[in-house]
Motif scaffolding. Structure first.
Motif, PDB file in Angstrom:
ATOM      1  N   ALA A 153    -111.103  30.513 -15.004  1.00  0.00           N
ATOM      2  CA  ALA A 153    -111.899  31.282 -15.970  1.00  0.00           C
ATOM      3  C   ALA A 153    -113.264  31.680 -15.421  1.00  0.00           C
ATOM      4  CB  ALA A 153    -112.075  30.477 -17.249  1.00  0.00           C
ATOM      5  N   ILE A 154    -113.710  31.052 -14.318  1.00  0.00           N
ATOM      6  CA  ILE A 154    -115.033  31.309 -13.751  1.00  0.00           C
ATOM      7  C   ILE A 154    -114.854  31.785 -12.313  1.00  0.00           C
ATOM      8  CG2 ILE A 154    -117.241  30.258 -13.097  1.00  0.00           C
ATOM      9  CD1 ILE A 154    -116.757  28.236 -15.363  1.00  0.00           C
ATOM     10  N   TYR A 155    -115.642  32.777 -11.929  1.00  0.00           N
ATOM     11  CA  TYR A 155    -115.514  33.374 -10.597  1.00  0.00           C
ATOM     12  C   TYR A 155    -116.864  33.385  -9.899  1.00  0.00           C
ATOM     13  CZ  TYR A 155    -111.350  34.779 -13.039  1.00  0.00           C
ATOM     14  OH  TYR A 155    -110.206  34.749 -13.779  1.00  0.00           O
TER      15      TYR A 155
ATOM     16  N   LEU B 132    -118.568  40.809  -6.670  1.00  0.00           N
ATOM     17  CA  LEU B 132    -117.385  40.802  -7.526  1.00  0.00           C
ATOM     18  C   LEU B 132    -117.510  41.924  -8.547  1.00  0.00           C
ATOM     19  CD1 LEU B 132    -114.783  39.161  -8.338  1.00  0.00           C
ATOM     20  CD2 LEU B 132    -116.230  38.061 -10.047  1.00  0.00           C
ATOM     21  N   ALA B 133    -116.489  42.758  -8.640  1.00  0.00           N
ATOM     22  CA  ALA B 133    -116.536  43.900  -9.557  1.00  0.00           C
ATOM     23  C   ALA B 133    -115.126  44.299  -9.934  1.00  0.00           C
ATOM     24  CB  ALA B 133    -117.253  45.083  -8.896  1.00  0.00           C
ATOM     25  N   ALA B 134    -115.015  45.030 -11.019  1.00  0.00           N
ATOM     26  CA  ALA B 134    -113.712  45.540 -11.452  1.00  0.00           C
ATOM     27  C   ALA B 134    -113.190  46.550 -10.430  1.00  0.00           C
ATOM     28  CB  ALA B 134    -113.837  46.194 -12.820  1.00  0.00           C
ATOM     29  N   LEU B 135    -111.862  46.622 -10.302  1.00  0.00           N
ATOM     30  CA  LEU B 135    -111.222  47.604  -9.439  1.00  0.00           C
ATOM     31  C   LEU B 135    -110.974  48.887 -10.236  1.00  0.00           C
ATOM     32  CD1 LEU B 135    -108.557  45.306  -7.748  1.00  0.00           C
ATOM     33  CD2 LEU B 135    -110.752  46.029  -6.786  1.00  0.00           C
ATOM     34  N   SER B 136    -111.226  50.016  -9.614  1.00  0.00           N
ATOM     35  CA  SER B 136    -110.945  51.300 -10.240  1.00  0.00           C
ATOM     36  C   SER B 136    -109.628  51.830  -9.683  1.00  0.00           C
ATOM     37  CB  SER B 136    -112.073  52.295  -9.939  1.00  0.00           C
ATOM     38  OG  SER B 136    -111.786  53.546 -10.513  1.00  0.00           O
ATOM     39  N   LEU B 137    -108.605  51.900 -10.541  1.00  0.00           N
ATOM     40  CA  LEU B 137    -107.262  52.291 -10.105  1.00  0.00           C
ATOM     41  C   LEU B 137    -106.723  53.400 -11.001  1.00  0.00           C
ATOM     42  CD1 LEU B 137    -105.806  48.723  -9.520  1.00  0.00           C
ATOM     43  CD2 LEU B 137    -106.488  50.344  -7.744  1.00  0.00           C
ATOM     44  N   HIS B 138    -106.088  54.364 -10.384  1.00  0.00           N
ATOM     45  CA  HIS B 138    -105.478  55.482 -11.100  1.00  0.00           C
ATOM     46  C   HIS B 138    -104.281  54.977 -11.921  1.00  0.00           C
ATOM     47  CE1 HIS B 138    -103.312  59.292 -11.673  1.00  0.00           C
ATOM     48  NE2 HIS B 138    -104.457  59.914 -11.386  1.00  0.00           N
ATOM     49  N   PRO B 139    -104.004  55.578 -13.075  1.00  0.00           N
ATOM     50  CA  PRO B 139    -102.835  55.153 -13.856  1.00  0.00           C
ATOM     51  C   PRO B 139    -101.513  55.257 -13.097  1.00  0.00           C
ATOM     52  CG  PRO B 139    -104.272  56.490 -15.214  1.00  0.00           C
ATOM     53  CD  PRO B 139    -104.821  56.578 -13.815  1.00  0.00           C
TER      54      PRO B 139
ATOM     55  N   GLY C 174    -120.506  29.547  -0.742  1.00  0.00           N
ATOM     56  CA  GLY C 174    -120.327  28.111  -0.537  1.00  0.00           C
ATOM     57  C   GLY C 174    -120.955  27.263  -1.615  1.00  0.00           C
ATOM     58  N   ALA C 175    -122.023  27.764  -2.243  1.00  0.00           N
ATOM     59  CA  ALA C 175    -122.684  26.992  -3.297  1.00  0.00           C
ATOM     60  C   ALA C 175    -121.814  26.837  -4.537  1.00  0.00           C
ATOM     61  CB  ALA C 175    -124.004  27.661  -3.677  1.00  0.00           C
ATOM     62  N   TRP C 176    -120.749  27.614  -4.636  1.00  0.00           N
ATOM     63  CA  TRP C 176    -119.853  27.538  -5.791  1.00  0.00           C
ATOM     64  C   TRP C 176    -118.776  26.467  -5.644  1.00  0.00           C
ATOM     65  CZ3 TRP C 176    -120.170  29.945 -10.448  1.00  0.00           C
ATOM     66  CH2 TRP C 176    -121.072  30.997 -10.563  1.00  0.00           C
ATOM     67  N   VAL C 177    -118.707  25.808  -4.503  1.00  0.00           N
ATOM     68  CA  VAL C 177    -117.699  24.759  -4.309  1.00  0.00           C
ATOM     69  C   VAL C 177    -118.208  23.478  -4.953  1.00  0.00           C
ATOM     70  CG1 VAL C 177    -116.338  23.458  -2.644  1.00  0.00           C
ATOM     71  CG2 VAL C 177    -116.986  25.826  -2.143  1.00  0.00           C
ATOM     72  N   PRO C 178    -117.541  22.966  -5.983  1.00  0.00           N
ATOM     73  CA  PRO C 178    -118.077  21.813  -6.718  1.00  0.00           C
ATOM     74  C   PRO C 178    -117.921  20.514  -5.922  1.00  0.00           C
ATOM     75  CG  PRO C 178    -115.964  22.485  -7.648  1.00  0.00           C
ATOM     76  CD  PRO C 178    -116.312  23.493  -6.597  1.00  0.00           C
ATOM     77  N   PRO C 179    -118.914  19.608  -6.018  1.00  0.00           N
ATOM     78  CA  PRO C 179    -118.843  18.373  -5.245  1.00  0.00           C
ATOM     79  C   PRO C 179    -118.016  17.265  -5.884  1.00  0.00           C
ATOM     80  CG  PRO C 179    -120.955  18.529  -6.366  1.00  0.00           C
ATOM     81  CD  PRO C 179    -120.234  19.808  -6.649  1.00  0.00           C
ATOM     82  N   ALA C 180    -117.689  17.361  -7.157  1.00  0.00           N
ATOM     83  CA  ALA C 180    -116.994  16.269  -7.852  1.00  0.00           C
ATOM     84  C   ALA C 180    -115.564  16.118  -7.347  1.00  0.00           C
ATOM     85  CB  ALA C 180    -116.989  16.521  -9.354  1.00  0.00           C
ATOM     86  N   ARG C 181    -115.163  14.877  -7.092  1.00  0.00           N
ATOM     87  CA  ARG C 181    -113.780  14.621  -6.696  1.00  0.00           C
ATOM     88  C   ARG C 181    -112.848  15.062  -7.819  1.00  0.00           C
ATOM     89  NH1 ARG C 181    -110.974  11.043  -2.966  1.00  0.00           N
ATOM     90  NH2 ARG C 181    -108.967  10.336  -3.803  1.00  0.00           N
TER      91      ARG C 181
ATOM     92  N   GLY D 111    -113.209  30.841  -7.376  1.00  0.00           N
ATOM     93  CA  GLY D 111    -114.108  30.240  -8.347  1.00  0.00           C
ATOM     94  C   GLY D 111    -113.868  28.754  -8.472  1.00  0.00           C
ATOM     95  N   PRO D 112    -114.828  28.032  -9.041  1.00  0.00           N
ATOM     96  CA  PRO D 112    -114.684  26.578  -9.192  1.00  0.00           C
ATOM     97  C   PRO D 112    -113.651  26.247 -10.258  1.00  0.00           C
ATOM     98  CG  PRO D 112    -116.643  27.342 -10.343  1.00  0.00           C
ATOM     99  CD  PRO D 112    -116.083  28.538  -9.626  1.00  0.00           C
TER     100      PRO D 112
END
Length: 377
Positions: A37-39, A62-69, A135-142, A174-175
């Motif tokens: 749920a988190i990115y 991180l951004a939405a992708l723009s794609l043709h129908p 790298g700061a998004w990698v959580p330290p908790a086991r 994401g974590p």
């Protein structure tokens, strides 16, 4: 032009730095990450065209992708993906688990879907790049980790029913906390007889989107019957146990020489799980007997009722290892291992986590350590 024979290496990654999430907000999100749920702040993209091969490799916000129908992935299902994890290490380092093996499996999926394989070194370089950026998004908790989702879609705009000639590879992450609890409670499994997941010669042994969307109706049936996941049976006889949801299954049998692990053999319909292979190798190192062989639903029930099968558990990237406590179908129900997590599963789970978090030597060479400055490049 067939999009499977031009493994042109993309150029060095172009970097476009995102405005970073504040340390305070990031710490809040890392405290209760949920699952999927988190990115993090960045993503990686690489493009492929029949005339150029792989090109335009980028690390970007991180951004939405723009794609043709008329994007072909929407219509003909050329989509493949992987799921893998990175783990925190002290000293500004992070470690990817079995990155090269995920690269190889990603390319097996791509080839089966008539999509261009991404060179393994470039797949791994994309993982490294995202960890360097975030790298700061990698959580330290086991028990917590950084989940990476590499995927590829047919990005050509056309409605012809054929393999596309343009593709987009992307990587987000994401974590995450464990998909189940840190000390997972045993799950209840629903034995599906109305639906099948895959047949030999199909796409069951790869990771493509349709395999998962096609399973949701049976999963609804499982939920309606008070179960957590589906036990898939073989397509021909509806007797042989194959997978549990998107996870591989193991059974622990009492044997004269000590506990024996049994898992269904890869048949062309089962996914060759990276965690499955890790458990097979760990089990052998820990002295357990290991067998890959067919197991019927009847044999599983009889083994539990007779006390011969003492445990069962499922394995996968999202869950690591989770015990099975009950099996339910329209006609019967039985308990596995007293409905509790067993000692063999628990020992294997802790051994795997110890390697992933650096608490035990990595004798298998599974961990790829990436030096990072916790998000500062």
């Amino acid at each position: 032009m067939t999009p499977t024979t031009t493994p042109t290496t993309p150029p060095e990654f172009a970097w476009d730095r995102a405005e970073p999430t504040s340390p305070e907000r990031r710490a809040e999100l890392l405290g209760t990450p949920g699952f999927g749920a988190i990115y993090s702040d960045h993503m990686v993209t690489i493009r492929w065209q029949a005339e150029r091969g792989w090109h335009d490799a980028r690390v970007q916000p991180l951004a939405a992708l723009s794609l043709h129908p008329a994007t072909m992935a929407f219509h003909y299902g050329q989509t493949v993906f992987e799921g893998m994890k990175a783990f925190w290490r002290p000293g500004g380092r992070r470690a990817l688990f079995r990155a090269a093996d995920h690269a190889r499996r990603f390319n097996r999926s791509a080839r089966r879907m008539a999509m261009p394989p991404l060179p393994e070194e470039d797949f791994v370089a994309a993982l490294d790049a995202l960890l360097l950026a975030d790298g700061a998004w990698v959580p330290p908790a086991r028990g917590h980790s950084f989940y990476l989702r590499p995927f590829m879609i047919a990005s050509e705009t056309h409605l012809s029913n054929r393999p596309a000639e343009e593709y987009l590879f992307a990587l987000i992450g994401g974590p995450v906390r464990p998909a189940f609890a840190a000390e997972p409670k045993p799950v209840r499994l629903w034995a599906a007889t109305d639906y099948i997941r895959a047949a030999a010669g199909g796409t069951g042994e790869i990771k493509c989107g349709g395999n998962y969307g096609g399973a949701y109706l049976a999963q609804r049936q499982a939920t309606a019957n008070g179960c957590d996941q589906v036990v898939w049976l073989d397509a021909r006889e509806r007797r042989y146990v194959e997978e549990a949801g998107g996870m591989n299954l193991f059974f622990v049998e009492a044997a004269p020489g000590g506990p024996r692990l049994v898992t269904p053999a890869l048949s062309g319909a089962l996914l060759a799980g990276i965690t499955r292979d890790s458990i097979l190798r760990l089990a052998g190192r820990l002295g357990y007997q290991v067998t890959e062989q067919p197991v019927t639903l009847d044999e599983w029930e009889a083994g539990c009722r007779e006390g011969r099968i003492t445990e069962a558990f499922a394995t996968g990237t999202a869950v690591a290892i989770v015990p099975v406590g009950h099996v339910v179908s329209t006609e019967r129900e039985w308990t596995v291992g007293g409905g509790k997590a067993g000692p063999v599963m628990s020992r294997l789970r802790e051994a795997l986590l110890d390697i992933q978090y650096g608490a035990a030597p990595d004798e298998f060479g599974w961990m790829r350590v990436v030096a990072t400055e916790a998000g500062d490049r």
